[in-house]
Design a protein around this motif. Structure first.
Motif, PDB file in Angstrom:
ATOM      1  N   LYS A 151       0.733  -1.478  -0.167  1.00  9.01           N
ATOM      2  CA  LYS A 151      -0.089   0.267   0.243  1.00  9.01           C
ATOM      3  C   LYS A 151       0.851   1.375   0.569  1.00  9.01           C
ATOM      4  N   LYS A 152       1.882   1.211   0.005  1.00  9.55           N
ATOM      5  CA  LYS A 152       3.018   2.212  -0.005  1.00  9.55           C
ATOM      6  C   LYS A 152       3.484   2.790  -1.249  1.00  9.55           C
ATOM      7  N   GLU A 153       3.174   4.021  -1.415  1.00  8.32           N
ATOM      8  CA  GLU A 153       3.144   4.766  -2.602  1.00  8.32           C
ATOM      9  C   GLU A 153       5.187   4.882  -2.651  1.00  8.32           C
ATOM     10  N   VAL A 154       5.142   4.495  -3.863  1.00  3.82           N
ATOM     11  CA  VAL A 154       7.457   4.739  -4.490  1.00  3.82           C
ATOM     12  C   VAL A 154       7.047   5.701  -5.270  1.00  3.82           C
ATOM     13  N   VAL A 155       7.469   6.649  -4.763  1.00  3.56           N
ATOM     14  CA  VAL A 155       7.451   8.795  -5.023  1.00  3.56           C
ATOM     15  C   VAL A 155       9.254   8.415  -5.692  1.00  3.56           C
ATOM     16  N   PHE A 156       9.843   8.401  -7.579  1.00  5.45           N
ATOM     17  CA  PHE A 156      11.361   8.625  -7.206  1.00  5.45           C
ATOM     18  C   PHE A 156      11.482   9.997  -8.303  1.00  5.45           C
ATOM     19  N   THR A 157      12.374  10.153  -7.773  1.00  5.46           N
ATOM     20  CA  THR A 157      12.247  11.809  -8.333  1.00  5.46           C
ATOM     21  C   THR A 157      14.066  12.372  -8.289  1.00  5.46           C
ATOM     22  N   ALA A 158      14.276  13.456  -8.632  1.00  2.98           N
ATOM     23  CA  ALA A 158      15.510  13.751  -9.413  1.00  2.98           C
ATOM     24  C   ALA A 158      16.023  14.398  -8.830  1.00  2.98           C
ATOM     25  N   CYS A 159      17.115  13.546  -7.559  1.00  4.02           N
ATOM     26  CA  CYS A 159      17.456  14.975  -6.181  1.00  4.02           C
ATOM     27  C   CYS A 159      16.545  15.509  -5.993  1.00  4.02           C
ATOM     28  N   GLY A 160      14.560  15.806  -5.336  1.00  4.22           N
ATOM     29  CA  GLY A 160      14.011  16.062  -5.100  1.00  4.22           C
ATOM     30  C   GLY A 160      13.561  17.499  -6.073  1.00  4.22           C
ATOM     31  N   PHE A 161      13.847  17.541  -7.377  1.00  2.00           N
ATOM     32  CA  PHE A 161      13.680  19.062  -8.052  1.00  2.00           C
ATOM     33  C   PHE A 161      12.464  18.650  -8.317  1.00  2.00           C
ATOM     34  N   PHE A 162      12.495  17.176  -9.005  1.00  2.71           N
ATOM     35  CA  PHE A 162      10.347  16.547  -9.820  1.00  2.71           C
ATOM     36  C   PHE A 162      11.106  15.493  -9.742  1.00  2.71           C
ATOM     37  N   ARG A 163       9.403  15.044  -9.898  1.00  7.78           N
ATOM     38  CA  ARG A 163       9.890  13.401  -9.836  1.00  7.78           C
ATOM     39  C   ARG A 163       9.465  12.815 -11.970  1.00  7.78           C
ATOM     40  N   LEU A 164       9.877  11.735 -10.820  1.00 12.48           N
ATOM     41  CA  LEU A 164      10.111  10.833 -12.120  1.00 12.48           C
ATOM     42  C   LEU A 164       8.923   9.640 -12.797  1.00 12.48           C
ATOM     43  N   ASP A 165       8.097  10.510 -13.299  1.00 14.37           N
ATOM     44  CA  ASP A 165       6.012   9.416 -13.495  1.00 14.37           C
ATOM     45  C   ASP A 165       6.064   9.499 -14.675  1.00 14.37           C
ATOM     46  N   TYR A 166       4.965   9.110 -15.163  1.00 12.90           N
ATOM     47  CA  TYR A 166       4.431   8.799 -16.015  1.00 12.90           C
ATOM     48  C   TYR A 166       4.301  10.844 -17.200  1.00 12.90           C
ATOM     49  N   THR A 167       3.841  11.313 -16.157  1.00 13.97           N
ATOM     50  CA  THR A 167       3.682  12.837 -16.606  1.00 13.97           C
ATOM     51  C   THR A 167       5.166  13.505 -17.216  1.00 13.97           C
ATOM     52  N   LEU A 168       6.116  13.547 -16.739  1.00 12.37           N
ATOM     53  CA  LEU A 168       7.524  13.494 -17.595  1.00 12.37           C
ATOM     54  C   LEU A 168       7.648  12.870 -18.299  1.00 12.37           C
ATOM     55  N   VAL A 169       7.452  11.224 -18.910  1.00 10.42           N
ATOM     56  CA  VAL A 169       7.690  10.727 -19.520  1.00 10.42           C
ATOM     57  C   VAL A 169       6.612  11.545 -20.495  1.00 10.42           C
ATOM     58  N   HIS A 170       5.586  11.779 -20.588  1.00 14.88           N
ATOM     59  CA  HIS A 170       4.454  12.202 -22.159  1.00 14.88           C
ATOM     60  C   HIS A 170       5.494  13.754 -21.993  1.00 14.88           C
ATOM     61  N   SER A 171       5.650  14.517 -20.874  1.00 10.13           N
ATOM     62  CA  SER A 171       5.869  15.704 -21.402  1.00 10.13           C
ATOM     63  C   SER A 171       6.962  15.401 -22.540  1.00 10.13           C
ATOM     64  N   MET A 172       8.185  14.596 -22.298  1.00  5.56           N
ATOM     65  CA  MET A 172       9.045  14.368 -23.187  1.00  5.56           C
ATOM     66  C   MET A 172       8.724  13.777 -24.534  1.00  5.56           C
ATOM     67  N   ILE A 173       7.860  13.064 -24.531  1.00  7.53           N
ATOM     68  CA  ILE A 173       7.444  12.398 -25.717  1.00  7.53           C
ATOM     69  C   ILE A 173       7.096  13.885 -26.797  1.00  7.53           C
ATOM     70  N   ALA A 174       6.189  14.680 -25.930  1.00  6.37           N
ATOM     71  CA  ALA A 174       5.582  15.623 -26.383  1.00  6.37           C
ATOM     72  C   ALA A 174       6.878  16.555 -27.125  1.00  6.37           C
ATOM     73  N   ALA A 175       7.299  17.134 -26.534  1.00  7.93           N
ATOM     74  CA  ALA A 175       8.568  17.676 -26.870  1.00  7.93           C
ATOM     75  C   ALA A 175       9.780  17.105 -27.807  1.00  7.93           C
ATOM     76  N   THR A 176       9.920  15.985 -27.903  1.00  7.46           N
ATOM     77  CA  THR A 176      10.591  15.471 -29.208  1.00  7.46           C
ATOM     78  C   THR A 176       9.212  15.387 -29.972  1.00  7.46           C
ATOM     79  N   THR A 177       8.362  14.966 -30.691  1.00 11.04           N
ATOM     80  CA  THR A 177       7.196  15.189 -31.472  1.00 11.04           C
ATOM     81  C   THR A 177       7.577  16.694 -31.811  1.00 11.04           C
ATOM     82  N   THR A 178       7.684  17.631 -31.102  1.00 15.23           N
ATOM     83  CA  THR A 178       7.415  18.747 -31.976  1.00 15.23           C
ATOM     84  C   THR A 178       8.574  19.482 -32.749  1.00 15.23           C
TER      85      THR A 178
END
Length: 88
Positions: free
Chosen positions: A23-50
């Motif tokens: 039940k614990k949520e595991v959260v990965f961050t980049a040194c606490g600056f931002f979360r490494l999750d699907y929103t980051l992957v989505h943003s990277m794909i959108a930027a690359t496509t553009t």
């Protein structure tokens, strides 16, 4: 969620320990600056496509616009020395 385990009941009960661990949520961050999750992957794909769309458009524009200082009939971008040097 904070649980007090004064008499090690959680450690001694594998089912309860597994339930709490699942039940614990595991959260990965980049040194606490931002979360490494699907929103980051989505943003990277959108930027690359553009970026790729812009590069493709510039590539197509380069093929359709004649290169300056060359005769209009030579739009391939290949240099033809006979257009510039005439032997008499």
């Amino acid at each position: 969620m904070m649980l007090e385990d004064k008499n090690n009941e959680l450690l001694n009960n594998p089912k309860l320990y597994l339930h709490i661990a699942m039940k614990k949520e595991v959260v990965f961050t980049a040194c606490g600056f931002f979360r490494l999750d699907y929103t980051l992957v989505h943003s990277m794909i959108a930027a690359t496509t553009t970026y790729l769309v812009i590069l493709i458009q510039f590539g197509q524009m380069r093929r359709t616009v004649p290169i300056p200082n060359l005769p209009a009939s030579n739009t391939t971008g290949q240099f033809n020395a006979s257009n510039y040097f005439h032997h008499s």
